[in-house]
Enzyme design. Structure first.
Site, PDB file in Angstrom:
ATOM      1  N   GLU A 115     -23.182  -5.853 -14.106  1.00  0.00           N
ATOM      2  CA  GLU A 115     -24.025  -5.650 -12.935  1.00  0.00           C
ATOM      3  C   GLU A 115     -23.198  -4.951 -11.864  1.00  0.00           C
ATOM      4  OE1 GLU A 115     -26.918  -6.970 -13.752  1.00  0.00           O
ATOM      5  OE2 GLU A 115     -28.099  -7.072 -11.903  1.00  0.00           O
ATOM      6  N   SER A 141     -34.316  -8.908 -21.476  1.00  0.00           N
ATOM      7  CA  SER A 141     -34.382  -9.565 -20.171  1.00  0.00           C
ATOM      8  C   SER A 141     -34.321 -11.074 -20.397  1.00  0.00           C
ATOM      9  CB  SER A 141     -35.633  -9.137 -19.428  1.00  0.00           C
ATOM     10  OG  SER A 141     -36.755  -9.315 -20.245  1.00  0.00           O
ATOM     11  N   LEU A 142     -34.643 -11.844 -19.400  1.00  0.00           N
ATOM     12  CA  LEU A 142     -34.442 -13.291 -19.503  1.00  0.00           C
ATOM     13  C   LEU A 142     -35.709 -14.060 -19.160  1.00  0.00           C
ATOM     14  CD1 LEU A 142     -31.039 -13.549 -17.592  1.00  0.00           C
ATOM     15  CD2 LEU A 142     -31.360 -13.931 -20.030  1.00  0.00           C
ATOM     16  N   CYS A 186     -44.963   7.474  24.128  1.00  0.00           N
ATOM     17  CA  CYS A 186     -45.684   6.342  23.535  1.00  0.00           C
ATOM     18  C   CYS A 186     -45.112   5.040  24.099  1.00  0.00           C
ATOM     19  CB  CYS A 186     -45.526   6.367  22.020  1.00  0.00           C
ATOM     20  SG  CYS A 186     -46.224   4.924  21.198  1.00  0.00           S
ATOM     21  N   LYS A 214     -26.391 -15.436 -11.652  1.00  0.00           N
ATOM     22  CA  LYS A 214     -27.260 -14.312 -11.975  1.00  0.00           C
ATOM     23  C   LYS A 214     -27.111 -13.318 -10.824  1.00  0.00           C
ATOM     24  CE  LYS A 214     -31.894 -13.205 -13.593  1.00  0.00           C
ATOM     25  NZ  LYS A 214     -32.052 -12.004 -12.768  1.00  0.00           N
ATOM     26  N   ARG A 255     -30.044   0.398 -17.026  1.00  0.00           N
ATOM     27  CA  ARG A 255     -30.845  -0.304 -18.022  1.00  0.00           C
ATOM     28  C   ARG A 255     -32.082   0.511 -18.401  1.00  0.00           C
ATOM     29  NH1 ARG A 255     -35.144  -3.928 -18.088  1.00  0.00           N
ATOM     30  NH2 ARG A 255     -35.033  -5.446 -19.765  1.00  0.00           N
ATOM     31  N   LYS A 275     -34.081 -19.937 -11.679  1.00  0.00           N
ATOM     32  CA  LYS A 275     -34.282 -19.349 -10.343  1.00  0.00           C
ATOM     33  C   LYS A 275     -34.344 -20.469  -9.318  1.00  0.00           C
ATOM     34  CE  LYS A 275     -35.008 -14.933 -11.455  1.00  0.00           C
ATOM     35  NZ  LYS A 275     -36.285 -14.287 -11.305  1.00  0.00           N
ATOM     36  N   ASP A 286       0.831  -1.203   0.000  1.00  0.00           N
ATOM     37  CA  ASP A 286       0.000   0.000   0.000  1.00  0.00           C
ATOM     38  C   ASP A 286       0.868   1.256   0.000  1.00  0.00           C
ATOM     39  OD1 ASP A 286      -2.087  -1.701   0.084  1.00  0.00           O
ATOM     40  OD2 ASP A 286      -2.649  -1.295   2.169  1.00  0.00           O
ATOM     41  N   TYR A 340     -20.545  -9.071 -17.800  1.00  0.00           N
ATOM     42  CA  TYR A 340     -20.904 -10.406 -18.280  1.00  0.00           C
ATOM     43  C   TYR A 340     -21.358 -10.470 -19.731  1.00  0.00           C
ATOM     44  CZ  TYR A 340     -25.482  -8.649 -16.890  1.00  0.00           C
ATOM     45  OH  TYR A 340     -26.602  -7.879 -16.732  1.00  0.00           O
ATOM     46  N   ASP A 342       0.749   4.158  -2.627  1.00  0.00           N
ATOM     47  CA  ASP A 342       0.502   5.544  -2.232  1.00  0.00           C
ATOM     48  C   ASP A 342       1.553   6.472  -2.823  1.00  0.00           C
ATOM     49  OD1 ASP A 342      -1.601   4.662  -0.810  1.00  0.00           O
ATOM     50  OD2 ASP A 342      -0.611   4.767   1.152  1.00  0.00           O
ATOM     51  N   GLU A 401     -23.519 -18.964 -15.806  1.00  0.00           N
ATOM     52  CA  GLU A 401     -23.010 -17.841 -15.013  1.00  0.00           C
ATOM     53  C   GLU A 401     -23.930 -17.565 -13.832  1.00  0.00           C
ATOM     54  OE1 GLU A 401     -23.305 -14.540 -17.691  1.00  0.00           O
ATOM     55  OE2 GLU A 401     -21.838 -15.417 -19.059  1.00  0.00           O
ATOM     56  N   CYS A 450     -50.722   4.551  20.931  1.00  0.00           N
ATOM     57  CA  CYS A 450     -51.042   5.595  21.909  1.00  0.00           C
ATOM     58  C   CYS A 450     -52.047   6.624  21.401  1.00  0.00           C
ATOM     59  CB  CYS A 450     -49.769   6.296  22.366  1.00  0.00           C
ATOM     60  SG  CYS A 450     -49.075   7.371  21.100  1.00  0.00           S
ATOM     61  N   CYS A 467     -44.347   8.724  15.240  1.00  0.00           N
ATOM     62  CA  CYS A 467     -45.323   8.977  16.293  1.00  0.00           C
ATOM     63  C   CYS A 467     -44.743  10.121  17.114  1.00  0.00           C
ATOM     64  CB  CYS A 467     -45.495   7.726  17.169  1.00  0.00           C
ATOM     65  SG  CYS A 467     -46.328   8.060  18.727  1.00  0.00           S
ATOM     66  N   GLU A 519       3.851   1.605  -1.263  1.00  0.00           N
ATOM     67  CA  GLU A 519       4.415   1.823  -2.596  1.00  0.00           C
ATOM     68  C   GLU A 519       3.357   2.394  -3.536  1.00  0.00           C
ATOM     69  OE1 GLU A 519       7.779  -1.553  -3.248  1.00  0.00           O
ATOM     70  OE2 GLU A 519       5.797  -2.252  -2.673  1.00  0.00           O
ATOM     71  N   LYS A 559     -26.407 -19.657 -21.091  1.00  0.00           N
ATOM     72  CA  LYS A 559     -26.404 -18.998 -22.394  1.00  0.00           C
ATOM     73  C   LYS A 559     -25.816 -19.925 -23.453  1.00  0.00           C
ATOM     74  CE  LYS A 559     -25.582 -14.559 -20.176  1.00  0.00           C
ATOM     75  NZ  LYS A 559     -24.656 -13.456 -19.896  1.00  0.00           N
ATOM     76  N   CYS A 607     -51.229   7.085  15.912  1.00  0.00           N
ATOM     77  CA  CYS A 607     -50.458   5.923  16.357  1.00  0.00           C
ATOM     78  C   CYS A 607     -51.409   4.859  16.895  1.00  0.00           C
ATOM     79  CB  CYS A 607     -49.473   6.353  17.433  1.00  0.00           C
ATOM     80  SG  CYS A 607     -48.605   4.976  18.192  1.00  0.00           S
ATOM     81  N   ASP A 645     -27.312 -10.194  -8.410  1.00  0.00           N
ATOM     82  CA  ASP A 645     -28.452  -9.391  -7.989  1.00  0.00           C
ATOM     83  C   ASP A 645     -28.004  -7.975  -7.666  1.00  0.00           C
ATOM     84  OD1 ASP A 645     -31.023  -8.816  -7.447  1.00  0.00           O
ATOM     85  OD2 ASP A 645     -31.093  -9.825  -5.509  1.00  0.00           O
TER      86      ASP A 645
HETATM   87  S1  IVH Z   1     -27.589 -11.826 -19.546  1.00  0.00           S
HETATM   88  C1  IVH Z   1     -29.939 -11.123 -23.103  1.00  0.00           C
HETATM   89  N1  IVH Z   1     -26.158 -12.592 -17.504  1.00  0.00           N
HETATM   90  O1  IVH Z   1     -30.616 -10.394 -14.913  1.00  0.00           O
HETATM   91  C2  IVH Z   1     -29.032 -11.246 -21.992  1.00  0.00           C
HETATM   92  N2  IVH Z   1     -27.991 -11.140 -17.122  1.00  0.00           N
HETATM   93  O2  IVH Z   1     -33.563 -10.665 -16.384  1.00  0.00           O
HETATM   94  C3  IVH Z   1     -29.620 -10.689 -20.782  1.00  0.00           C
HETATM   95  N3  IVH Z   1     -28.273 -10.482 -14.780  1.00  0.00           N
HETATM   96  O3  IVH Z   1     -31.473  -7.312 -15.469  1.00  0.00           O
HETATM   97  C4  IVH Z   1     -28.697 -10.511 -19.708  1.00  0.00           C
HETATM   98  N4  IVH Z   1     -26.569 -11.629 -14.005  1.00  0.00           N
HETATM   99  O4  IVH Z   1     -28.971  -7.455 -15.476  1.00  0.00           O
HETATM  100  C5  IVH Z   1     -27.217 -11.869 -17.913  1.00  0.00           C
HETATM  101  N5  IVH Z   1     -24.795 -13.332 -15.770  1.00  0.00           N
HETATM  102  C6  IVH Z   1     -25.835 -12.601 -16.203  1.00  0.00           C
HETATM  103  C7  IVH Z   1     -26.621 -11.831 -15.327  1.00  0.00           C
HETATM  104  C8  IVH Z   1     -27.706 -11.117 -15.815  1.00  0.00           C
HETATM  105  C9  IVH Z   1     -27.567 -10.807 -13.698  1.00  0.00           C
HETATM  106  C10 IVH Z   1     -29.465  -9.625 -14.771  1.00  0.00           C
HETATM  107  C11 IVH Z   1     -29.548  -8.645 -15.873  1.00  0.00           C
HETATM  108  C12 IVH Z   1     -31.007  -8.443 -16.119  1.00  0.00           C
HETATM  109  C13 IVH Z   1     -31.626  -9.624 -15.511  1.00  0.00           C
HETATM  110  C14 IVH Z   1     -32.266 -10.428 -16.617  1.00  0.00           C
END
Ligand code: IVH
Length: 685
Positions: A187, A88-89, A448, A124, A145, A331, A39, A239, A43, A122, A428, A443, A41, A307, A425, A126
């Site tokens: 993400e 989306s997926l 209370c 997913k 997005r 999921k 650290d 990703y 800095d 991969e 009370c 409140c 070095e 994918k 409330c 959050d």
């Molecule tokens: S692929 C067409 N890969 O999940 C490809 N999405 O419903 C679409 N997400 O809001 C995205 N991890 O941001 C992909 N490894 C991953 C992901 C990913 C999270 C999110 C994405 C999107 C939602 C898809």
């Protein structure tokens, strides 16, 4: 990568070289988690660069690693049109649906293609989807997005995310050239531990906390002032390559794209796997196995994405509606569940803040029966249009309290009722008031009973007076019986009467009484913490009590005097002052003193350790190898040092442990020396 000492008179070349070095070492540190230099070095390099840029304003540049935080506060976000719709997926919830997806794909592909078919699996993640644009290797634009077609431009905020490369390729790889144009999708997220820590600190400071890591990421990235974002422990996984023009290697598959992105210096998650179609059984096993260990990952995952690897096949498969046929989100069961929202009730907290809570038709989520969940505040319910009688999706994530995610509006019958915050409330009857600009409703009645119960619960809690055997049950009972009408009554309980209560036998009462008695001798900063003054958590309380010999002195402190203490800002000072300007609160302190509760600070003579850290101020962050946070603070103070909750130019040392977050970045920015636990012990002798 090494620091080739360039002729110093060639300032411009030196600046360029330093930028490259700093970028590279930040990449080693933040992306690979594998620094090559110390650290100190780092800095030195960083500080040299800052100094040169200051001395030569003509050399300043937007893409320098020193300008992650710009000075401009935006008044709104511009919109960016995405180069292609952000798809989306489609979801699958079990192995049969996963296998059915594969069969559908194969029907759409030729026999020859089926033989080459392969998948990338991969996590997913959050968090919040971000779209990042690079021109000639420089990060030029970043967006959310949004609605899939237009996103909000949050470039300045994204620049503060340490893992995001501002310039690619990172390092001095001669074999790699940045694509002329590159747009990637990823993400932004926060690690679970950082999230918990951030929320804990916010709550201690009396400030707003976030419901989950996703809201945290979204809230942090949608700040109009990027310096606020800079203080948030945000991370990033990339990703998907959306557009690659002029790459130095051919990219025919998703797997190749990921490898290329990784080589360019992007954070690409290591938990990604490739399976051929022949290995589909192994893929299914992997998906199941990953589900089993997802809770052990440092980041939050709400499923897994599968994918099709070949980009040509992706193109050919196309999409239906907004979902690509070539990808699927699996999921995990138990993460989310659907149930009926029977009612919304409100809970009163110790500060009087009221929280709406969902009464749910009991439902199993991840092996636990859930009957209630938080709804946060009035706006959350209104913004999501959650109605009583709705079928709602709920989620239980880790240890966090379950929450209502959204109503399933497509299942509405018309019998659902819109909820509004009551005007009084429920405990009370006093008016409920929402101060302008705040999300919370309060409140207004300080007396209370429910507030008192929560205040007692906090007072006796582990981080405050730590009274064993005294919890919410006792708080409720003693308040209900009228034994406790203010916090000082805890030290004046009618023990003989308590002995007559059901479940309170002699042994139990004796233990409780002894625990109450023992708490009288806690260090005074514990008592100050226990009062539950807004913004006064344990660190602030400790800091304040280093400057006053007793609470009776603190009671008369002026705002200006308090805000002169390092680590105590005007907001905290005002809050303390306001608390003690209320007569019943002053009376409370006198009663504590009369009851024999320690209101005096420890005498200097009690400190046995040599005062080797006198005059120095420390901030501790991350998980240390042997000290807990409290122990580290105690150790520093026992040696005469001061402890502060936030890094500033006045900080002498930042003590870091594992998973240090934004404080480390701040320290590096300010050039504050960073040490570990061992170095701290050495320093203290
Ligand atoms: S692929 C067409 N890969 O999940 C490809 N999405 O419903 C679409 N997400 O809001 C995205 N991890 O941001 C992909 N490894 C991953 C992901 C990913 C999270 C999110 C994405 C999107 C939602 C898809």
């Amino acid at each position: 990568m090494t620091d080739k000492a360039l002729p110093t008179q060639d300032v411009s070349a030196r600046v360029q070289h330093l930028r490259q070095l700093v970028r590279y070492h930040q990449y080693r540190y933040y992306v690979l988690d594998h620094p090559e230099i110390s650290d100190q070095e780092f800095d030195a390099l960083f500080n040299e660069l800052v100094a040169l840029e200051e001395a030569h304003p003509e050399l300043r540049s937007e893409d320098s690693p020193t300008v992650r935080v710009g000075g401009v506060v935006a008044d709104r976000f511009e919109k960016t049109r995405h180069p292609a719709p952000m798809l989306s997926l489609a979801n699958a919830f079990d192995d049969d649906e996963l296998r059915a997806w594969r069969e559908r794909l194969k029907r759409l592909l030729s026999v020859e293609e089926q033989q080459r078919l392969a998948y990338v699996v991969e996590p997913k993640f959050d968090g919040l989807t971000v779209v990042l644009h690079y021109e000639g290797g420089a990060f030029t634009l970043g967006a959310t997005r949004g609605d899939g077609e237009y996103g909000e431009t949050i470039t300045a905020n994204l620049r503060t995310v340490r893992r995001l490369p501002l310039q690619i390729p990172v390092g001095d790889r001669d074999d790699l050239r940045a694509p002329a144009r590159l747009v990637v999708r990823g993400e932004a997220y926060v690690d679970k531990a950082d999230f918990e820590r951030f929320n804990r600190e916010q709550v201690e400071a009396g400030e707003r906390s976030y419901a989950n890591p996703r809201n945290f990421a979204a809230g942090s990235l949608r700040q109009l002032d990027s310096s606020i974002t800079a203080g948030r422990p945000l991370k990033l996984w990339v990703y998907q390559a959306l557009i690659v023009e002029g790459a130095s290697t051919p990219i025919r598959s998703h797997w190749e794209a990921l490898a290329h992105l990784r080589a360019l210096g992007f954070p690409v998650c290591p938990d990604m796997r490739r399976f051929t179609d022949d290995e589909f059984d192994a893929l299914v096993t992997y998906v199941g196995e990953f589900g089993g260990r997802r809770h052990d990952l440092p980041y939050e995952v709400d499923g897994i994405v599968i994918k099709v690897d070949s980009l040509a096949m992706q193109e050919e498969l196309g999409f239906t509606g907004k979902d690509p046929r070539w990808a699927l989100a699996y999921k995990y069961a138990g993460v989310e569940a659907v149930t009926t929202l029977l009612d919304i009730v409100i809970n009163v907290g110790r500060t009087g803040a009221v929280t709406p809570n969902a009464v749910l038709e009991p439902v199993q989520v991840g092996g636990v029966t859930v009957k209630s969940a938080t709804l946060h505040n009035e706006d959350y319910i209104r913004d999501l249009d959650i109605r009583i009688g709705d079928k709602v999706a709920i989620k239980r994530a880790g240890e966090v309290i379950p929450k209502v995610l959204r109503p399933l509006t497509e299942l509405r019958t018309g019998a659902e009722r819109i909820w509004t915050m009551p005007e009084t409330c429920p405990v009370c009857g006093a008016p409920l008031v929402r101060p302008p600009g705040e999300a919370a409703t309060y409140c207004v009645n300080n007396a209370c009973p429910e507030q008192l119960v929560r205040a007692v619960e906090y007072f006796v809690g582990r981080h405050a007076m730590d009274i064993a055997g005294f919890g919410i049950k006792q708080a409720e009972l003693f308040v209900e019986k009228g034994y406790i009408t203010n916090l000082a009554d805890i030290y004046d309980l009618p023990w003989d009467e308590i002995l007559t209560l059901e479940g309170y036998g002699e042994k139990r009462v004796e233990n409780l009484r002894a625990a109450v008695e023992a708490s009288k001798d806690r260090p005074v900063d514990r008592l100050l913490t226990a009062l539950g003054i807004r913004f006064v958590g344990s660190v602030v309380a400790e800091t304040v009590m280093q400057h006053y010999s007793s609470l009776l002195d603190l009671m008369d402190a002026k705002v200006e005097e308090l805000s002169e203490i390092e680590g105590i800002g005007p907001k905290i000072a005002e809050s303390i002052h306001e608390y003690f300007s209320i007569e019943p609160n002053r009376e409370l302190i006198r009663k504590f003193a009369e009851a024999g509760v320690r209101v005096q600070a420890a005498q200097a003579s009690e400190a046995a350790a040599p005062q080797t850290l006198a005059g120095m101020t420390f901030v501790v962050t991350g998980t240390l190898p042997t000290f807990s946070r409290d122990e580290a603070h105690a150790f520093i103070k026992a040696h005469g040092g001061k402890v502060s909750g936030s890094v500033s130019a006045k900080t002498s040392y930042l003590v870091v442990g594992e998973a240090a977050g934004s404080k480390l970045a701040k320290a590096q920015q300010l050039g504050v020396p960073v040490i570990d636990e061992e170095a701290l012990r050495k320093l203290a002798g």
